[in-house]
Design an enzyme around this catalytic site. Structure first.
Site, PDB file in Angstrom:
ATOM      1  N   HIS A 182       0.839  -1.193   0.000  1.00  0.00           N
ATOM      2  CA  HIS A 182       0.000   0.000   0.000  1.00  0.00           C
ATOM      3  C   HIS A 182       0.873   1.241   0.000  1.00  0.00           C
ATOM      4  O   HIS A 182       2.083   1.168   0.253  1.00  0.00           O
ATOM      5  CB  HIS A 182      -0.972  -0.012   1.189  1.00  0.00           C
ATOM      6  CG  HIS A 182      -0.322   0.095   2.540  1.00  0.00           C
ATOM      7  ND1 HIS A 182       0.527  -0.866   3.049  1.00  0.00           N
ATOM      8  CD2 HIS A 182      -0.414   1.046   3.504  1.00  0.00           C
ATOM      9  CE1 HIS A 182       0.925  -0.510   4.259  1.00  0.00           C
ATOM     10  NE2 HIS A 182       0.374   0.651   4.554  1.00  0.00           N
ATOM     11  N   ASP A 234       5.961   4.450   4.830  1.00  0.00           N
ATOM     12  CA  ASP A 234       6.854   3.480   5.467  1.00  0.00           C
ATOM     13  C   ASP A 234       6.876   2.147   4.717  1.00  0.00           C
ATOM     14  O   ASP A 234       7.608   1.232   5.098  1.00  0.00           O
ATOM     15  CB  ASP A 234       6.504   3.280   6.962  1.00  0.00           C
ATOM     16  CG  ASP A 234       5.050   2.905   7.190  1.00  0.00           C
ATOM     17  OD1 ASP A 234       4.187   3.303   6.381  1.00  0.00           O
ATOM     18  OD2 ASP A 234       4.762   2.212   8.189  1.00  0.00           O
ATOM     19  N   HIS A 235       6.110   2.057   3.626  1.00  0.00           N
ATOM     20  CA  HIS A 235       6.107   0.830   2.822  1.00  0.00           C
ATOM     21  C   HIS A 235       6.641   1.047   1.402  1.00  0.00           C
ATOM     22  O   HIS A 235       6.760   0.092   0.650  1.00  0.00           O
ATOM     23  CB  HIS A 235       4.702   0.226   2.777  1.00  0.00           C
ATOM     24  CG  HIS A 235       4.256  -0.247   4.125  1.00  0.00           C
ATOM     25  ND1 HIS A 235       4.220  -1.576   4.484  1.00  0.00           N
ATOM     26  CD2 HIS A 235       3.884   0.445   5.231  1.00  0.00           C
ATOM     27  CE1 HIS A 235       3.819  -1.678   5.748  1.00  0.00           C
ATOM     28  NE2 HIS A 235       3.611  -0.471   6.219  1.00  0.00           N
TER      29      HIS A 235
END
Lengths: 302, 302
Positions: free
Chosen positions: B60, B64-65
């Site tokens: 997503h 932080d991804h």
């Protein structure tokens, strides 16, 4: 005043080679210059208080100078920042940042104000009671600016013998160093210039990265206290400079020498070099007071 | 097969708390799952060869991804990659990446192929001779998928007594384990099922981050070998889960228990917790074989 190097290597970040980012503390104003990937972790490691940063200057839109910005801006929100943040950067960055905030539904908790740089001439982009900042037009593969930071003059220097001889009350000292005239106890007006000397010359800092050798910046940065100039290559690889639009350590030394700066800091080293002391040695042939940037190194200057 | 944890902490990267990223090696296919800021440095530290990664899966579009992706893609170019790279990610990422490449005039040296994920149902997104990958629809503040990786069956198991009794030439062994029937020296046809046993059950890996407690994923991941499930919070902070759309360690344990997986890995820990062993303990109340993710930890499974 002090300059903290967070990263000073070119291109790809590696475990102990962080891309360009610096924090300049000038008269208490904390400013971030460039923001490569990992900058927020470097800021934490140097124990720099995120909330004190009010201005961020981005020289150009190559990733090693700005990929860490979106993460830092997001972290400011997670930390519930409310103070204004000003970003001075080339056209394009505002669109990139706003697109990323939009897709994650993550609007900032604070006013985020972009100041778009697009002039090819030096321009004054910040002017407050602590300092002024001008762009230094550089020549790189994309539109690029360096930045010239000039501290505002401090208080005038009190000539203590003179004020004591005139028996001036200490309560006036504060206004005297601010430049005010004063009356003696017997009502005589004494002009400020008879009680004070000029403040010491104000320090200045010129950040010049990334750029091909560009001697026409010399008039603008002449007399600068501290000059950071990129030196991606050593003279042996000078043939790579024209294509990549970078400089050698020697060329950085020539700029420093022509501009008569007090000290030269080298950085933006290519990953091809293992022995970075060769950079200092090469620049020293033309300019004596030179030192390599290094992650975590602090340069103090007055 | 092995899973290498590059980072497993939520939100802001810190010196020793890296955001989500993992490398899965399944039948020799190396895949990157999520790519928080600093992932390329973490890859280097784990000595993972960049060029072996052909597929990147992004769950997503929270920073932080994925904030580390643009830097990694740029580095691939600097390393002169020529092999195709496939990015499986939600709508929006392609626009973000292409905008950043465009402003820096830095087109990739390799074909960069985006596979846009937008289905709300599980779908097969990769299927080759080594493995298949399905999305696992999750429920988070933005559109989010987990991923279910299933290894393809290996060779059938040769029943050595049987082939020796029938005096079958060793030259045929290779085709027998691939499922072929064979003729004996005297011309009799022997069916493959009389010479081989089924290959051992194929390992699978389910990656589930970020998500609120969502038991309806259980049928899809039932019997999975290894389950990574986010546990941002402990049960004490369960009240935060509904608003932030995250899970507790206990909820992750319940999913693992209901799905009858072999092993549960916990991660995506909130920065508020100092003692991460509490996560393992909490999940162990409902599911025994549980272990915390940790940067640099490698989980081997067969």
């Amino acid at each position: 005043m002090q300059l903290t190097i967070l990263g000073c290597h070119s291109a790809t970040p590696r475990a102990n080679a962080h891309p360009t980012s610096q924090v300049l503390d000038m008269n208490g104003e904390l400013m971030l210059i460039d923001c490569g990937e990992g900058t927020q972790v470097r800021l934490r490691r140097e124990k720099i208080k995120f909330s004190r940063i009010r201005h961020i200057f981005i020289s150009h839109l190559h990733g090693d100078h700005y990929y860490g910005l979106i993460g830092l801006l997001s972290t400011f929100s997670l930390l519930n920042r409310t103070a204004e943040l000003h970003i001075h950067a080339p056209q394009g960055l505002e669109e990139i940042i706003k697109l990323q905030l939009r897709v994650s539904h993550a609007y900032t908790s604070y006013p985020l104000i972009f100041h778009q740089l697009d002039s090819r001439k030096a321009e004054l982009i910040l002017d407050n009671d602590k300092l002024s900042v001008e762009t230094i037009p550089l020549s790189h593969r994309v539109y690029t600016n360096g930045f010239l930071f000039k501290a505002k003059p401090g208080d005038r220097k009190l000539l203590i013998d003179k004020v004591q001889n005139l028996d001036i009350d200490k309560a006036y000292y504060k206004s005297i160093v601010k430049g005010k005239d004063v009356e003696t106890r017997d009502g005589r007006l004494v002009r400020n210039e008879d009680l004070t000397a000029d403040p010491r010359p104000e320090p200045s800092y010129a950040f010049c990265s990334d750029t091909v050798f560009k001697p026409d910046i010399v008039p603008q940065i002449t007399g600068t206290t501290l000059l950071y100039h990129e030196s991606t290559f050593l003279e042996e690889q000078e043939h790579l400079c024209e294509k990549t639009k970078h400089s050698t350590a020697k060329q950085a030394g020539i700029i420093a020498q022509k501009a008569g700066v007090q000290k030269l800091i080298l950085g933006h080293f290519s990953a091809r070099y293992k022995n970075l002391s060769l950079f200092e040695k090469e620049a020293q042939v033309v300019f004596d007071n030179v030192e390599n940037a290094e992650s975590g190194k602090i340069f103090r200057f007055e």
